[in-house]
Design a protein around this motif. Sequence first.
Motif, PDB file in Angstrom:
ATOM      1  N   SER A  59      27.930  85.409  45.213  1.00 53.55           N
ATOM      2  CA  SER A  59      27.848  86.249  46.407  1.00 53.55           C
ATOM      3  C   SER A  59      26.622  85.901  47.247  1.00 53.55           C
ATOM      4  O   SER A  59      26.025  86.756  47.888  1.00 53.55           O
ATOM      5  N   SER A  60      26.268  84.619  47.245  1.00 49.38           N
ATOM      6  CA  SER A  60      25.071  84.206  47.975  1.00 49.38           C
ATOM      7  C   SER A  60      25.298  84.153  49.480  1.00 49.38           C
ATOM      8  O   SER A  60      24.355  83.923  50.232  1.00 49.38           O
ATOM      9  N   ASP A  61      26.535  84.343  49.922  1.00 54.06           N
ATOM     10  CA  ASP A  61      26.893  84.249  51.338  1.00 54.06           C
ATOM     11  C   ASP A  61      26.872  82.802  51.823  1.00 54.06           C
ATOM     12  O   ASP A  61      26.883  82.539  53.021  1.00 54.06           O
ATOM     13  N   ASN A  62      26.850  81.861  50.865  1.00 59.04           N
ATOM     14  CA  ASN A  62      26.835  80.432  51.179  1.00 59.04           C
ATOM     15  C   ASN A  62      27.981  79.786  50.423  1.00 59.04           C
ATOM     16  O   ASN A  62      27.867  79.503  49.228  1.00 59.04           O
ATOM     17  N   VAL A  63      29.084  79.575  51.110  1.00 53.64           N
ATOM     18  CA  VAL A  63      30.279  79.087  50.426  1.00 53.64           C
ATOM     19  C   VAL A  63      30.097  77.678  49.883  1.00 53.64           C
ATOM     20  O   VAL A  63      30.852  77.242  49.003  1.00 53.64           O
ATOM     21  N   ARG A  64      29.050  76.967  50.342  1.00 51.37           N
ATOM     22  CA  ARG A  64      28.763  75.646  49.776  1.00 51.37           C
ATOM     23  C   ARG A  64      28.490  75.739  48.275  1.00 51.37           C
ATOM     24  O   ARG A  64      28.652  74.747  47.545  1.00 51.37           O
ATOM     25  N   ARG A  65      28.055  76.897  47.835  1.00 54.85           N
ATOM     26  CA  ARG A  65      27.690  77.057  46.434  1.00 54.85           C
ATOM     27  C   ARG A  65      28.872  76.802  45.486  1.00 54.85           C
ATOM     28  O   ARG A  65      28.675  76.402  44.338  1.00 54.85           O
ATOM     29  N   ILE A  66      30.086  77.060  45.938  1.00 53.15           N
ATOM     30  CA  ILE A  66      31.253  76.824  45.073  1.00 53.15           C
ATOM     31  C   ILE A  66      31.298  75.361  44.669  1.00 53.15           C
ATOM     32  O   ILE A  66      31.399  75.017  43.479  1.00 53.15           O
ATOM     33  N   THR A  67      31.203  74.480  45.637  1.00 54.95           N
ATOM     34  CA  THR A  67      31.223  73.042  45.345  1.00 54.95           C
ATOM     35  C   THR A  67      29.972  72.611  44.605  1.00 54.95           C
ATOM     36  O   THR A  67      30.036  71.805  43.655  1.00 54.95           O
ATOM     37  N   ASP A  68      28.815  73.147  44.999  1.00 55.96           N
ATOM     38  CA  ASP A  68      27.574  72.778  44.321  1.00 55.96           C
ATOM     39  C   ASP A  68      27.596  73.192  42.852  1.00 55.96           C
ATOM     40  O   ASP A  68      27.089  72.469  41.981  1.00 55.96           O
TER      41      ASP A  68
END
Length: 308
Positions: free
Chosen positions: A166-175
Amino acid sequence: MNVSWHGVYPALTTQYHPDLSVNLPATAAHLEKLIASGIHGVILLGSVGENTAHEYEEKLIILRELKAVVAGRIPVLSGVAENTTMVAARFARDCEKLGLDGLMVLPAMIYKADRREAIAHFRTVAQSSGLPVMIYNNPPAYYVDMPPDAFVELAEEPTIVAIKESSDNVRRITDLRNAVGRRFILFSGVDDLVLESALLGAEGWVSGLVNAFPDENRVLWQLSQQGRWAEARELYQWYTPLLHLDTKIKLVQYIKLCMAEVGLGSELTRPPRLPIAGAEREEVLGIIRHALANRPDLARYAPPHAND
């Protein structure tokens, strides 16, 4: 540790009587409606369930009663949101004694831990019981961030099985996938980023607005899992103004107001949360009522026949 958590997991609201005591029958009835709508699991006493507004023993009563309502039909998790690691570990052990299926563990409340302290907190709570754990990473709300490389360290803890991102940064899914592969089940924890997260491989959705719009949630998730992206985008476009309400400081009040407007519950919250009023109330009601006036016919999203 093998678990099969996936799909839509409501962060269930807690319903109250007018005197603000817990209304267990109303909460149980609401949970039954969500189960009938097709949810895949449930998280009790999350942020939306007003975890920190309850006394310790009161939480255990809620968990015991609602676990009995579910009766094994879906996984039941509890939020773990305590002020100290010691009390969080105690609560985890009590959840295990109650026979829950898992925990959603938040950082320790009030104190804003650094990376080393946050990792130690999550590790200690995970080791305190045999229950599978979902780590809840929400730096916008709790000011403690667990970046993907922090989960490399936690990957050695066998009971930590999932991440609510829930970091509000959807890049985190791939990272996260690049950092830890398939080690953890990834849940989207931001309602208005769920379609983007599903496209990038999130396997589940911890949702707040599902409390008021369970059928729309189910259909949107199903469309994403079936790869029916054009239809999913269409439904998501209608739903997004409502989903934005999940990202605000007053998300609990907003979600409960949605529930009241659609006849699925009361808007009562425990102080310090108060019912929204004045221009703010009219603005949120405008969003809800505009959505209801344009509510889509979900029958149009039924799966196509095999020979179509």
